[in-house]
Scaffold this active site. Structure first.
Site, PDB file in Angstrom:
ATOM      1  CD  GLN A  99      48.743  42.784  34.274  1.00  0.00           C
ATOM      2  OE1 GLN A  99      49.426  41.907  33.757  1.00  0.00           O
ATOM      3  NE2 GLN A  99      48.033  42.594  35.375  1.00  0.00           N
ATOM      4  CE1 TYR A 179      56.999  38.662  36.133  1.00  0.00           C
ATOM      5  CE2 TYR A 179      54.710  39.137  36.645  1.00  0.00           C
ATOM      6  CZ  TYR A 179      55.680  38.257  36.214  1.00  0.00           C
ATOM      7  OH  TYR A 179      55.349  36.974  35.868  1.00  0.00           O
ATOM      8  NE  ARG A 226      46.986  40.964  39.261  1.00  0.00           N
ATOM      9  CZ  ARG A 226      46.127  39.988  39.493  1.00  0.00           C
ATOM     10  NH1 ARG A 226      44.920  40.266  39.954  1.00  0.00           N
ATOM     11  NH2 ARG A 226      46.456  38.733  39.256  1.00  0.00           N
ATOM     12  N   GLY A 313      40.066  34.013  36.694  1.00  0.00           N
ATOM     13  CA  GLY A 313      41.106  33.617  35.772  1.00  0.00           C
ATOM     14  C   GLY A 313      40.790  32.312  35.087  1.00  0.00           C
TER      15      GLY A 313
END
Length: 378
Positions: A99, A179, A226, A313
């Site tokens: 990623q 982000y 993502r 996760g």
């Protein structure tokens, strides 16, 4: 056709052993130079039975760093250190994407050699940055000039090239969780009036340019994205997440990408307010669902066609052999939140594999009780 979580799946010319994805989880265990130590190699090797591993958020430049001890892909040394990890995963029969990430405003000058973090607009997030000396208040970021954006794009291009040297099977471009690319996508953080702000098409421009750059290095079928449409992490929101992300996914659909990896809801809750089936239907390719899935919910999503793959996760964090435990209805270990970020082997490589009829774990739950927690996904 009967679809099963444990059946093989074809993704971009790769055969995945099953439809279970290990989600990217920041664990802050890289070294201070952004290189991968042996401890990280062991952690990922242990979890290689996942159909696909998406390695943790990896910075594309020194400017992209937002947390201490996170890995990078902007130097030859970093790529070489990742190569040991990808070789280890491949030796176990696994598949692994990386990623690629730019944290943007979610950083602090102490992490950036004194430089001010950058963003689409000069809007500071609420809260505090995680730094080497402890929490510090976020600062107001510097709005990027339009003539700086080709340089940001080039950071993704160079990182994608290094990812090939590092032996990855593909790329996931991080466009979520508050982000930099997500800061451009969502109108609460993007107040620009140039070609990168205003309309949804303009706000998507940086993501499109980053994808164009990455796809110069990789075929589109090995590049995923993502997205986190309603995640409030890092002070994020949007005036119309349903409409805007239906548009974004529709545009991404035409690219022939490997997948769209979508966080359904927010990181701190399993509550959902958007129609994710409608979002899923806007994207013609492989759809990876993520957030609070347990075995029963994942199987139901795959059977119904709501997801092609399901990312887990925290369950993978505490159960390196999660695929086996789910397949054989074995009890699960519970994760220790005190060891999520930073540290050594404890809570990282010391979660045991199931042995015999009883799991040798520090704490157990049933699969039905495993719910989403505010874990280490960043």
């Amino acid at each position: 056709m009967h679809l099963d979580l444990f059946a093989p799946f074809e993704l971009g010319g790769l055969t995945l052993a099953n439809r279970m994805v290990m989600a990217p989880m920041t664990r802050n265990r890289a070294d201070a130079d952004g290189c991968v130590p042996s401890l990280m190699v062991d952690h990922y090797r242990q979890r290689a039975t996942a159909g696909l591993i998406v390695a943790e958020s990896t910075t594309v430049s020194p400017q992209a760093v937002g947390y201490p001890f996170t890995p990078g892909l902007h130097t030859a040394a970093q790529a070489a250190s990742w190569r040991r990890l990808t070789d280890a995963v491949h030796a176990e029969g696994g598949r692994i994407f990386v990623q690629l990430q730019h944290c943007g405003r979610v950083s602090h000058p102490s992490l950036l050699d004194g430089q001010v973090p950058v963003a689409p607009s000069a809007l500071a997030p609420a809260g505090q940055a995680v730094t080497y000396t402890g929490p510090q208040d976020f600062v107001t970021p510097r709005a990027l000039d339009a003539d700086e954006l080709p340089g940001i794009v080039d950071q993704f291009r160079r990182a994608a090239a290094l990812a090939k040297q590092a032996g990855f099977d593909g790329i996931e471009v991080h466009a979520g969780n508050g982000y930099l690319i997500d800061q451009f996508l969502r109108d609460q953080t993007n107040h620009r009036t140039d070609a990168y702000g205003g309309s949804a098409a303009n706000r998507m421009r940086l993501l499109n340019e980053a994808l164009d750059a990455v796809c110069e290095q990789w075929p589109a079928e090995r590049v995923g994205v993502r997205l986190t449409p309603e995640n409030g992490f890092n002070s994020m929101s949007d005036s119309d997440p349903q409409g805007h992300f239906e548009y974004f996914l529709g545009q991404l659909s035409a690219r022939g990408l490997a997948y769209a990896h979508v966080l359904e809801g927010g990181m701190a809750t399993t509550a959902v307010s958007l129609d994710y089936r409608a979002l899923r239907e806007r994207f013609a390719g492989t759809y990876i669902a993520n957030n609070g899935y347990n075995l029963a919910r994942a199987q139901a999503a795959v059977h119904a066609g709501d997801a092609d793959l399901v990312a887990f996760g925290t369950p993978f964090l505490a159960n390196p052999d999660l695929v086996r435990r789910y397949r054989e209805n074995l009890p699960l270990a519970a994760a220790d939140p005190a060891t999520f970020y930073g540290g050594g082997e404890a809570g990282y490589t010391d979660y045991p594999f199931h042995q015999g009829d009883a799991a040798q774990t520090r704490a157990l739950t049933t699969q039905a009780d495993v719910q989403a927690v505010a874990g280490p996904a960043r």
